[in-house]
Design a protein around this motif. Structure first.
Motif, PDB file in Angstrom:
ATOM      1  N   HIS A   1       1.048  26.982 -39.172  1.00  0.00           N
ATOM      2  CA  HIS A   1       2.473  26.979 -38.871  1.00  0.00           C
ATOM      3  C   HIS A   1       3.259  27.142 -40.164  1.00  0.00           C
ATOM      4  O   HIS A   1       2.727  26.977 -41.262  1.00  0.00           O
ATOM      5  CB  HIS A   1       2.897  25.710 -38.116  1.00  0.00           C
ATOM      6  CG  HIS A   1       3.012  24.470 -38.943  1.00  0.00           C
ATOM      7  ND1 HIS A   1       1.926  23.826 -39.508  1.00  0.00           N
ATOM      8  CD2 HIS A   1       4.101  23.728 -39.301  1.00  0.00           C
ATOM      9  CE1 HIS A   1       2.329  22.749 -40.151  1.00  0.00           C
ATOM     10  NE2 HIS A   1       3.645  22.672 -40.042  1.00  0.00           N
TER      11      HIS A   1
ATOM     12  N   CYS B   1       7.387  26.651 -41.913  1.00  0.00           N
ATOM     13  CA  CYS B   1       8.746  26.122 -41.790  1.00  0.00           C
ATOM     14  C   CYS B   1       9.582  26.588 -42.974  1.00  0.00           C
ATOM     15  O   CYS B   1       9.052  26.903 -44.044  1.00  0.00           O
ATOM     16  CB  CYS B   1       8.743  24.591 -41.756  1.00  0.00           C
ATOM     17  SG  CYS B   1       7.953  23.843 -40.313  1.00  0.00           S
TER      18      CYS B   1
ATOM     19  N   TRP C   1      13.998  25.377 -39.760  1.00  0.00           N
ATOM     20  CA  TRP C   1      13.364  26.247 -38.776  1.00  0.00           C
ATOM     21  C   TRP C   1      11.855  26.191 -38.934  1.00  0.00           C
ATOM     22  O   TRP C   1      11.341  26.141 -40.053  1.00  0.00           O
ATOM     23  CB  TRP C   1      13.852  27.692 -38.959  1.00  0.00           C
ATOM     24  CG  TRP C   1      15.333  27.850 -38.870  1.00  0.00           C
ATOM     25  CD1 TRP C   1      16.260  27.478 -39.818  1.00  0.00           C
ATOM     26  CD2 TRP C   1      16.079  28.387 -37.770  1.00  0.00           C
ATOM     27  NE1 TRP C   1      17.536  27.758 -39.373  1.00  0.00           N
ATOM     28  CE2 TRP C   1      17.453  28.329 -38.126  1.00  0.00           C
ATOM     29  CE3 TRP C   1      15.716  28.923 -36.543  1.00  0.00           C
ATOM     30  CZ2 TRP C   1      18.467  28.776 -37.276  1.00  0.00           C
ATOM     31  CZ3 TRP C   1      16.715  29.392 -35.694  1.00  0.00           C
ATOM     32  CH2 TRP C   1      18.072  29.304 -36.061  1.00  0.00           C
ATOM     33  N   CYS C   2      11.118  26.213 -37.816  1.00  0.00           N
ATOM     34  CA  CYS C   2       9.657  26.213 -37.846  1.00  0.00           C
ATOM     35  C   CYS C   2       9.113  27.171 -36.791  1.00  0.00           C
ATOM     36  O   CYS C   2       9.780  27.456 -35.790  1.00  0.00           O
ATOM     37  CB  CYS C   2       9.104  24.810 -37.583  1.00  0.00           C
ATOM     38  SG  CYS C   2       9.467  23.599 -38.877  1.00  0.00           S
TER      39      CYS C   2
ATOM     40  N   LEU D   1       5.986  21.583 -35.182  1.00  0.00           N
ATOM     41  CA  LEU D   1       7.203  22.397 -35.306  1.00  0.00           C
ATOM     42  C   LEU D   1       8.463  21.548 -35.171  1.00  0.00           C
ATOM     43  O   LEU D   1       9.565  22.014 -35.504  1.00  0.00           O
ATOM     44  CB  LEU D   1       7.220  23.526 -34.262  1.00  0.00           C
ATOM     45  CG  LEU D   1       6.059  24.524 -34.311  1.00  0.00           C
ATOM     46  CD1 LEU D   1       6.351  25.691 -33.375  1.00  0.00           C
ATOM     47  CD2 LEU D   1       5.797  25.020 -35.730  1.00  0.00           C
TER      48      LEU D   1
ATOM     49  N   VAL E   1      15.002  23.385 -35.690  1.00  0.00           N
ATOM     50  CA  VAL E   1      14.598  21.996 -35.483  1.00  0.00           C
ATOM     51  C   VAL E   1      15.863  21.158 -35.341  1.00  0.00           C
ATOM     52  O   VAL E   1      16.582  20.898 -36.319  1.00  0.00           O
ATOM     53  CB  VAL E   1      13.757  21.482 -36.661  1.00  0.00           C
ATOM     54  CG1 VAL E   1      13.347  20.026 -36.430  1.00  0.00           C
ATOM     55  CG2 VAL E   1      12.531  22.362 -36.862  1.00  0.00           C
TER      56      VAL E   1
ATOM     57  N   ALA F   1       5.064  21.707 -45.202  1.00  0.00           N
ATOM     58  CA  ALA F   1       4.141  21.818 -44.078  1.00  0.00           C
ATOM     59  C   ALA F   1       2.754  21.395 -44.506  1.00  0.00           C
ATOM     60  O   ALA F   1       2.207  21.927 -45.475  1.00  0.00           O
ATOM     61  CB  ALA F   1       4.110  23.261 -43.556  1.00  0.00           C
TER      62      ALA F   1
ATOM     63  N   THR G   1       4.488  18.043 -40.530  1.00  0.00           N
ATOM     64  CA  THR G   1       5.555  18.513 -41.405  1.00  0.00           C
ATOM     65  C   THR G   1       6.410  17.336 -41.831  1.00  0.00           C
ATOM     66  O   THR G   1       6.634  16.411 -41.051  1.00  0.00           O
ATOM     67  CB  THR G   1       6.440  19.546 -40.670  1.00  0.00           C
ATOM     68  OG1 THR G   1       5.615  20.559 -40.096  1.00  0.00           O
ATOM     69  CG2 THR G   1       7.450  20.194 -41.612  1.00  0.00           C
TER      70      THR G   1
END
Length: 380
Positions: A192, A194, A203-204, A213, A227, A238, A243
């Motif tokens: 993932h 971010c 934002w992720c 996320l 988010v 991350a 996160t």
């Protein structure tokens, strides 16, 4: 590898005077400007613009033209124009002062961005752009921001971690993420990604099987998803499947997987940001495999989560579900990196590492695990 601020914890005991940051101990190492830790290798840029790497080297991730492990820092080429470095699982990428981007090491997911899947044992230039400002190397995908604030990603895309709107194809060269021109930072985890924007939004995208996320669901996203609605995020890091992020009020928030306490709290995984304690002096956080470390405004360093190899630096191998202080030093900077081994820079430019050392990734000439910080000397 994968970076921002946590609460109270126990002070580490049994550290030497050097490890406690005694004023009588002078740094013997040349000043370090930035450091990056991969799964079992480490790279650092000196203030003189030289680049050094050490640890495991089976995929050429040390960049010295060989695949030989190194227990001491080895210089990467002869350039003196390196500005910053990022380390992925088995590779690394770095930016030079002329804005060019270079990557080396494992390339099985096209994470080097050179249009191939061929491993490289020396730095290989990524395209011909001269406007790279920052880079983050993850497991098998990489993202970078250019000086025009556009965001670009490449490599493995099985979970949509490239943010291109699809999870169907890997990218062998950098691909632009959306149309935004206000990206401030980017960080890559296992699967993932971010980033923060200059408007303070977070934002992720990518894998969200553990809530990493922070969008309240376990559904993966192939393009950036905001988010929450806060516009006060100042930095984000991350980890493997979690996160952590810091806000402008210096509060710390984490979300995602929490099997080892890597969120800095007790309890199950979290699908939305949860505040870590009540401290409001966090300046930056860094996230790794299953652990985190963060600096406070007073120069203290705190770590929490998985401690199997002593990577929390508190002199034990006990997992911590709340931030635990690393020694008594108050000279830690924001330059720290986290994995199964951790490294951090002090205000005098001294570099200190601790944790797993099976491949010499602590850079002390041994393969002995360390549960407290030990200084790394870069050759003069």
């Amino acid at each position: 590898m994968f970076a921002v601020g946590a609460t109270t914890g126990a002070t580490a005991a049994g550290l030497s005077a050097a490890e406690r940051g005694s004023s009588n101990t002078a740094s013997a190492a040349p000043a370090v400007a930035s450091v990056a830790a991969g799964y079992a290798h480490t790279c650092a840029v000196g203030t003189d613009g030289t680049l050094w790497c050490w640890g495991t080297n089976g995929a050429g991730q040390l960049g010295d033209g060989s695949t030989t492990n190194r227990t001491l820092p080895v210089r990467v080429g002869d350039a003196t124009t390196w500005a910053s470095v990022g380390a992925g699982t088995s590779y690394a990428c770095a930016i030079r002062t002329d804005g060019t981007l270079w990557c080396w090491g494992a390339n099985n997911g096209s994470q080097l961005g050179d249009g191939t899947t061929t491993n490289r044992s020396t730095p290989t230039r990524v395209g011909d752009a001269t406007t790279w400002a920052s880079v983050s190397a993850g497991n098998r995908h990489t993202c970078g921001i250019r000086t025009d604030r556009t965001l670009w990603c490449w490599g493995l895309n099985r979970n949509g971690q490239l943010g291109t709107g699809s999870a169907l194809a890997n990218a062998t060269t950098p691909v632009r993420v959306d149309t935004a021109t206000n990206w401030a930072s980017v960080t890559t985890g296992y699967a993932h990604t971010c980033g923060t924007r200059t408007d303070g939004t977070l934002w992720c995208w990518g894998d969200s099987s553990n809530g990493q996320l922070g969008i309240g669901t376990l559904s993966y996203r192939t393009s950036p998803a905001q988010v929450g609605t806060a516009t006060t995020w100042s930095g984000v890091a991350a980890g493997y499947a979690f996160t952590c992020a810091v806000r402008t009020d210096r509060t710390l928030w984490c979300f995602g997987e929490n099997g080892y306490g890597q969120l800095g709290i007790t309890g199950p995984h979290q699908t939305a940001p949860v505040r870590v304690g009540d401290n409001s002096t966090w300046t930056r956080v860094n996230a790794g495999e299953d652990s985190s470390c963060a600096a406070r405004a007073d120069g203290s360093l705190w770590c929490w989560g998985n401690n199997t190899t002593g990577q929390l630096g508190d002199g034990t191998t006990t997992h911590r579900y709340a931030p635990t202080r690393v020694g008594n030093a108050t000279t830690w900077t924001n330059g720290s990196v986290v994995g199964y081994h951790n490294c951090a820079v002090r205000t005098d430019g001294g570099l200190w590492c601790w944790g797993n050392n099976t491949a010499g990734q602590l850079g002390d000439g041994t393969t002995t695990q360390r549960s407290t910080p030990a200084q790394v000397t870069l050759p003069g």
